[in-house]
Scaffold this motif. Structure first.
Motif, short mmCIF file in Angstrom:
data_model
loop_
_atom_site.label_atom_id
_atom_site.label_comp_id
_atom_site.label_asym_id
_atom_site.label_seq_id
_atom_site.Cartn_x
_atom_site.Cartn_y
_atom_site.Cartn_z
N MET A 137 -39.54 3.70 2.19
CA MET A 137 -40.67 2.95 1.68
C MET A 137 -40.55 2.72 0.17
O MET A 137 -40.82 1.69 -0.37
N THR A 138 -40.11 3.78 -0.55
CA THR A 138 -39.99 3.67 -2.00
C THR A 138 -39.00 4.71 -2.50
O THR A 138 -38.79 5.74 -1.88
N ASN A 139 -38.38 4.41 -3.64
CA ASN A 139 -37.47 5.38 -4.24
C ASN A 139 -38.10 6.02 -5.47
O ASN A 139 -37.40 6.54 -6.33
N ILE A 140 -39.43 5.98 -5.57
CA ILE A 140 -40.12 6.53 -6.73
C ILE A 140 -40.03 8.05 -6.71
O ILE A 140 -40.26 8.68 -5.68
N ARG A 141 -39.73 8.63 -7.86
CA ARG A 141 -39.66 10.07 -7.98
C ARG A 141 -40.97 10.63 -8.52
O ARG A 141 -41.74 9.92 -9.15
N LEU A 142 -41.19 11.91 -8.28
CA LEU A 142 -42.35 12.58 -8.85
C LEU A 142 -42.29 12.48 -10.36
O LEU A 142 -41.23 12.50 -10.96
N ASP A 143 -43.48 12.35 -10.98
CA ASP A 143 -43.54 12.30 -12.43
C ASP A 143 -43.04 13.62 -12.99
O ASP A 143 -43.61 14.68 -12.70
N ALA A 144 -41.96 13.59 -13.75
CA ALA A 144 -41.30 14.82 -14.17
C ALA A 144 -41.44 15.06 -15.66
O ALA A 144 -41.42 14.13 -16.47
N ALA A 145 -41.59 16.34 -16.01
CA ALA A 145 -41.61 16.75 -17.41
C ALA A 145 -40.19 17.05 -17.86
O ALA A 145 -39.37 17.54 -17.08
N THR A 146 -39.88 16.75 -19.12
CA THR A 146 -38.56 17.02 -19.67
C THR A 146 -38.69 17.96 -20.87
O THR A 146 -39.80 18.38 -21.21
N GLU A 147 -37.59 18.26 -21.50
CA GLU A 147 -37.62 19.13 -22.66
C GLU A 147 -38.55 18.55 -23.74
O GLU A 147 -38.51 17.34 -23.99
N VAL B 219 -46.79 10.76 -7.88
CA VAL B 219 -45.99 9.78 -8.61
C VAL B 219 -46.92 8.94 -9.48
O VAL B 219 -48.09 8.74 -9.16
N ILE B 220 -46.37 8.48 -10.59
CA ILE B 220 -47.09 7.59 -11.49
C ILE B 220 -46.25 6.34 -11.67
O ILE B 220 -45.06 6.42 -12.01
N LEU B 221 -46.85 5.19 -11.45
CA LEU B 221 -46.13 3.93 -11.56
C LEU B 221 -46.18 3.44 -13.00
O LEU B 221 -47.16 2.85 -13.44
N ARG B 222 -45.12 3.69 -13.73
CA ARG B 222 -45.05 3.29 -15.13
C ARG B 222 -44.30 1.97 -15.27
O ARG B 222 -43.36 1.69 -14.53
N GLY B 223 -44.72 1.19 -16.24
CA GLY B 223 -44.13 -0.13 -16.42
C GLY B 223 -42.63 -0.11 -16.62
O GLY B 223 -41.92 -0.99 -16.13
N LYS B 224 -42.12 0.90 -17.31
CA LYS B 224 -40.69 0.96 -17.62
C LYS B 224 -39.83 1.16 -16.37
O LYS B 224 -38.63 0.92 -16.40
N MET B 225 -40.46 1.60 -15.26
CA MET B 225 -39.70 1.83 -14.04
C MET B 225 -39.95 0.74 -13.00
O MET B 225 -39.49 0.84 -11.86
N ALA B 226 -40.61 -0.34 -13.41
CA ALA B 226 -41.01 -1.38 -12.45
C ALA B 226 -39.83 -1.95 -11.66
O ALA B 226 -39.95 -2.21 -10.46
N ASN C 249 -62.32 3.54 -19.84
CA ASN C 249 -61.82 2.86 -21.03
C ASN C 249 -60.30 2.82 -21.14
O ASN C 249 -59.77 2.39 -22.18
N ASP C 250 -59.57 3.26 -20.12
CA ASP C 250 -58.11 3.15 -20.13
C ASP C 250 -57.61 3.17 -18.68
O ASP C 250 -56.60 3.81 -18.37
N PHE C 251 -58.29 2.46 -17.82
CA PHE C 251 -58.08 2.53 -16.37
C PHE C 251 -56.95 1.59 -15.97
O PHE C 251 -57.09 0.37 -15.99
N LYS C 252 -55.80 2.16 -15.58
CA LYS C 252 -54.63 1.36 -15.24
C LYS C 252 -53.69 2.19 -14.36
O LYS C 252 -53.90 3.38 -14.14
N TYR C 253 -52.64 1.53 -13.88
CA TYR C 253 -51.72 2.18 -12.96
C TYR C 253 -51.13 3.48 -13.51
O TYR C 253 -51.04 4.48 -12.80
N ASP C 254 -50.67 3.46 -14.77
CA ASP C 254 -49.96 4.65 -15.23
C ASP C 254 -50.89 5.77 -15.67
O ASP C 254 -50.44 6.77 -16.23
N ASN C 255 -52.18 5.62 -15.40
CA ASN C 255 -53.11 6.74 -15.52
C ASN C 255 -53.61 7.19 -14.15
O ASN C 255 -54.60 7.92 -14.06
N ALA C 256 -52.92 6.76 -13.12
CA ALA C 256 -53.27 7.16 -11.75
C ALA C 256 -52.11 7.95 -11.13
O ALA C 256 -50.96 7.52 -11.20
N ILE C 257 -52.43 9.11 -10.55
CA ILE C 257 -51.43 9.88 -9.80
C ILE C 257 -51.55 9.50 -8.34
O ILE C 257 -52.64 9.57 -7.76
N LEU C 258 -50.44 9.11 -7.74
CA LEU C 258 -50.43 8.68 -6.35
C LEU C 258 -49.79 9.74 -5.46
O LEU C 258 -48.83 10.40 -5.88
N HIS C 259 -50.32 9.89 -4.27
CA HIS C 259 -49.72 10.81 -3.31
C HIS C 259 -48.27 10.39 -3.08
O HIS C 259 -47.98 9.20 -2.86
#
Length: 355
Positions: free
Chosen positions: A1-11, A123-130, A218-228
């Motif tokens: 369905m999708t190749n989106i990865r979980l939103d990951a933290a880095t160093e 997962v979070i749908l960020r513009g840079k990964m569109a 006041n900042d409601f958009k895709y990359d402020n939404a966590i998706l199952h």
């Protein structure tokens, strides 16, 4: 369905590390049974408050703190207020927020205020990964509808009964916002951008009548939404630092200003995935929001232009912090160009009388 990865933290970025020993000592004393933090990561998607992942042997948490240089922004980045908002929304039954655990306002402990909350996996749908997202158009359309549904649900919360009314001053909200963001731009201005002055004047000269107030994000958009991660249903909405009580059309306008379409420029597309096939258009968003909320969106152009202006001011504020050396994050260097892009886009919308 999708190749989106979980939103990951880095160093953590250089210069933005947490004082781990002091943090462990504080959390051990504040939360009985709190485990030892063995790993710290940083979420790099945002441009405002700094967000970290704290991992113990058996639990994962999220810590939010203000960015460096935040004290230069009046009333901005208030950790205690954001903590209170999340707590109140959770008590009000709005189930699309993380549960908060504690808030520390004593800056002498770590050098900054912060709050701690549960980590919601997703997962979070960020513009840079569109360009890497592989979501069928039919599912993308449903997701865009679900995002607007979540906004309508927020706007329908009874602010009197829940006590959320105490978190804002709805009377005169539109005027205060327009004048306030104009003042913030002047305070953070680094370059001459005539369109910003023109927009400020137009917004003040064309103030609409106030609507019935509600609680707004006041900042409601895709990359402020966590998706199952499997169903892609909305699990939580993040980033409540600018939320308050006011006219919901201002909230709607801000969301609309992020809602880029396939024909928009690359810069706008880099901040959202709403241009991918299947998404509603801005006009369809306005019509659907009106249908679901019962609110009149015939003046959507005003609120859309305000949203673009406000986003440009926010970019200007962040760029100003970068220019002053408060952060070394090179992403911020391009934001002055973004201010120009959004200002020109707002002027174009007025000239074409189209959202």
């Amino acid at each position: 369905m999708t190749n989106i990865r979980l939103d990951a933290a880095t160093e953590p970025r250089v210069g933005e590390e947490l004082p781990l020993e002091k943090l462990n000592d504080y959390l051990h004393a504040a939360i009985p049974g709190f485990g030892n933090i063995i790993k710290v990561g940083q979420f790099g998607g945002g441009y405002s408050n700094l967000t970290y992942q704290l991992q113990t042997a058996d639990q994962t948490y999220v810590l939010r703190r203000p960015p460096f240089g935040a004290k230069d922004i009046k009333k901005g980045h208030n950790m205690a207020r954001e903590y209170q908002i999340l707590s109140t929304l959770h008590q009000a039954g709005y189930n699309k927020v993380p549960q908060v655990l504690l808030c520390c306002e004593d800056e002498s402990l770590l050098g900054f205020p912060f709050y701690l909350m549960e980590k919601i996996e997703g997962v979070i749908l960020r513009g840079k990964m569109a360009h890497k997202i592989q979501i069928p158009a039919e599912q993308m359309r449903q997701l865009s509808i679900s995002l607007i549904d979540a906004l309508v649900e927020l706007h329908q919360i009874d602010i009197e009964q829940t006590g959320l009314i105490q978190l804002g001053k709805p009377e005169g909200y539109i005027r205060r916002q327009v004048e306030g963001w104009s003042q913030r731009y002047a305070a953070a201005q680094t370059d001459e951008i005539p369109q910003m002055e023109e927009l400020s004047s137009w917004l003040i000269a064309n103030l609409p009548a106030e609507g019935k107030p509600s609680f707004i994000h006041n900042d409601f958009k895709y990359d402020n939404a966590i998706l199952h991660p499997e169903s892609l249903e909305i699990s939580a909405i993040l980033d409540w630092e600018m939320s308050t009580v006011g006219d919901p059309m201002m909230d709607f306008g801000t969301s609309l200003s992020y809602w880029c379409e396939a024909g928009d420029g690359d810069f706008e597309k880099s901040f959202n995935v709403s241009w991918l096939p299947g998404n509603l258009t801005r006009q369809e968003v306005a019509e659907y929001y009106s249908e679901k909320s019962g609110r009149d969106t015939s003046n959507a152009l005003y609120f859309y232009v305000f949203g673009l202006f406000k986003n440009a001011v926010i970019m200007q504020q962040i760029y100003s912090r970068y220019k002053k050396g408060y952060t070394q994050d090179e992403r911020f260097a391009m934001l002055i160009w973004g201010v120009q892009v959004l200002a020109k886009k707002a002027i174009q919308a007025l000239e074409e009388d189209k959202i």
